[in-house]
Design a protein around this motif. Structure first.
Motif, PDB file in Angstrom:
ATOM      1  N   SER A 262     -26.843  44.511  17.161  1.00  0.00           N
ATOM      2  CA  SER A 262     -27.971  45.425  17.372  1.00  0.00           C
ATOM      3  C   SER A 262     -27.580  46.850  17.002  1.00  0.00           C
ATOM      4  O   SER A 262     -28.359  47.593  16.405  1.00  0.00           O
ATOM      5  CB  SER A 262     -28.455  45.352  18.817  1.00  0.00           C
ATOM      6  OG  SER A 262     -27.380  45.638  19.667  1.00  0.00           O
ATOM      7  N   HIS A 266     -29.432  48.707  14.057  1.00  0.00           N
ATOM      8  CA  HIS A 266     -30.356  49.768  14.473  1.00  0.00           C
ATOM      9  C   HIS A 266     -29.772  51.169  14.358  1.00  0.00           C
ATOM     10  O   HIS A 266     -30.494  52.128  14.168  1.00  0.00           O
ATOM     11  CB  HIS A 266     -30.844  49.512  15.903  1.00  0.00           C
ATOM     12  CG  HIS A 266     -31.688  48.282  16.007  1.00  0.00           C
ATOM     13  ND1 HIS A 266     -31.401  47.239  16.840  1.00  0.00           N
ATOM     14  CD2 HIS A 266     -32.793  47.912  15.313  1.00  0.00           C
ATOM     15  CE1 HIS A 266     -32.300  46.281  16.672  1.00  0.00           C
ATOM     16  NE2 HIS A 266     -33.153  46.674  15.745  1.00  0.00           N
ATOM     17  N   ARG A 267     -28.435  51.276  14.465  1.00  0.00           N
ATOM     18  CA  ARG A 267     -27.818  52.588  14.321  1.00  0.00           C
ATOM     19  C   ARG A 267     -26.616  52.494  13.385  1.00  0.00           C
ATOM     20  O   ARG A 267     -25.484  52.804  13.768  1.00  0.00           O
ATOM     21  CB  ARG A 267     -27.368  53.119  15.698  1.00  0.00           C
ATOM     22  CG  ARG A 267     -28.505  53.420  16.654  1.00  0.00           C
ATOM     23  CD  ARG A 267     -27.997  53.983  17.964  1.00  0.00           C
ATOM     24  NE  ARG A 267     -27.022  53.122  18.623  1.00  0.00           N
ATOM     25  CZ  ARG A 267     -27.333  51.987  19.258  1.00  0.00           C
ATOM     26  NH1 ARG A 267     -28.589  51.601  19.335  1.00  0.00           N
ATOM     27  NH2 ARG A 267     -26.398  51.241  19.817  1.00  0.00           N
TER      28      ARG A 267
END
Ligand SMILES: Nc1ncnc2c1ncn2[C@@H]1O[C@H](COP(=O)(O)OP(=O)(O)OP(=O)(O)O)[C@@H](O)[C@H]1O
Ligand code: SF4
Ligand SMILES: [Mg+2]
Length: 369
Positions: A262, A266-267
């Protein structure tokens, strides 16, 4: 081939987190060739936790296969030189350095504790023996069971990986199976002894998307049922997003970025990961754009620079990038880039916006101009 000799794992004083099943430290693999020294893997470190799926991605030639083959001790090239450690914790909880084990002990581990699935099933299946015989031999190499019991186990395993009529098909030869079926046979063979760690090197690349989805689902289900850990190598970020718990992005034999799925999706922190993610097709609708590409090509493994390996393709490079960046970050999410962390998401956004404005490949080259 030269191997490192130390087999003593360093202790982790006061470490409360469970020990990883695999702890690779500073793995370097070089080949002496007529054209010079090829550095295929350059100080690679990563861990795999119990029951975890680690997805390894990176462009062709980034050292994914060589690193895994090295862990399995399958690099037979006499001109190869290997340094580093790969501490593996078996089901007996004993920790061994895979790179320093005697060949005989390593043979005992392969298949029983660690198994590998290759991109091409025919590299593991012998054309002149029936698939049942081959799976049964794998069982009998590690367990004292009769031929009949081993063959029954082979049939059971073929059934488990979704091959219909397994009692009949164990008597057939590899050429009598389709590509997807052969891949299933190889998975059955790899999982027969319920290995603690399964390494799958692009197991679905040669398959159509439907079969690919079935094979991935199979690996995931079997992994959950047996509690095995999995290292899955792929070019496909979509596959990683579906199946992995953590992601390792490799570039030029090194770690560019690694962390929980994740966080990486996402980052993402590394400009190379931005490029990889932006080249994944958007299937959620919206205007169709040309798929972006990362300009340039990976560096030659004959010329390993002391600078950031991604530098020649990265328009964000600056003076600091002349020195190889160390891995840094927060907690489990690390990357090798000198950019100030606080600025990165802003820079990534600017790149994406520039690409949308131009509606042309949002390569890192042009986006920051
Ligand atoms: N025996 C060898 N002698 C010299 N160079 C080698 C040898 N084996 C591998 N290499 C080089 O090591 C580098 C890493 O190769 P590797 O097969 O690990 O790449 P990869 O990331 O698995 O790529 P792909 O995605 O295409 O499978 C490549 O540049 C390759 O040419
Ligand atoms: S260290 Fe420099 S060259 Fe390397 S990815 Fe970061 S900004 Fe780009
Ligand atoms: Mg490969």
């Amino acid at each position: 081939m030269r191997w490192s000799t130390s087999s003593t794992p360093p202790s982790t004083p006061g470490c409360a987190v469970p020990e990883p099943i695999l702890d690779v430290r500073d793995l370097t693999v070089r080949f002496r060739t007529r054209r010079g020294i090829v550095t295929a893997v350059d100080g690679l470190s990563f861990t795999v936790a119990q029951g975890e799926v680690l997805g390894i991605v990176g462009e062709s030639g980034s050292g994914k296969s060589v690193s895994m083959m090295t862990l399995m001790r399958l690099i037979r090239d006499p001109n190869a030189s290997v340094t580093g450690h790969a501490y593996f914790r078996g089901r007996d909880l004993e920790v061994r350095d895979l790179l320093a084990l005697p060949e005989s002990e390593m043979r005992g581990l392969c298949g029983r504790e660690i198994a590998m699935i290759f991109q091409d099933p025919m590299t593991s299946l012998t054309p002149v023996y029936t698939v049942g015989w081959q799976i049964a031999e794998q069982v009998r190499a590690h367990e004292r069971v009769t031929k009949k019991a081993a063959l029954d186990r082979a049939a059971g395993m073929l059934g488990e990986v979704g091959i219909p009529d397994p009692a009949r098909r164990i008597h057939q030869y590899p050429h009598e199976f389709s590509g997807g079926m052969r891949q299933r046979v190889m998975i059955a063979m790899a999982l027969t002894c319920n290995p603690a760690l399964l390494i799958a090197d692009e197991p679905t690349t040669a398959l159509d998307v439907t079969t690919q989805a079935q094979i991935l689902d199979l690996i995931r289900r079997l992994q959950a049922a047996h509690g095995s850990s999995v290292i899955l190598i792929t070019h496909d970020m979509g596959v990683v997003s579906e199946i992995a718990d953590r992601v390792l992005v490799m570039y030029a034999g090194r770690v560019a970025e690694q962390g929980p799925k994740s966080a990486v999706f996402h980052r993402p922190q590394h400009p190379y990961t931005w490029g990889l993610l932006s080249s994944v097709p958007n299937t959620r609708g919206g205007r169709v754009r040309r798929l972006p590409v990362i300009p340039g090509a990976p560096p030659s493994p004959l010329e390993i620079a002391e600078s950031c390996a991604f530098g020649p393709r990265c328009r964000l490079r600056h003076d600091a990038c002349a020195v190889r960046p160390a891995l840094g970050g927060t907690g489990d999410h690390v990357d090798a880039c000198w950019l100030p962390r606080d600025d990165r998401q802003q820079l990534r956004l600017q790149i994406a916006q520039a690409a949308v404005r131009r509606d042309q490949p949002d390569d890192l080259e042009g986006a920051t101009q």
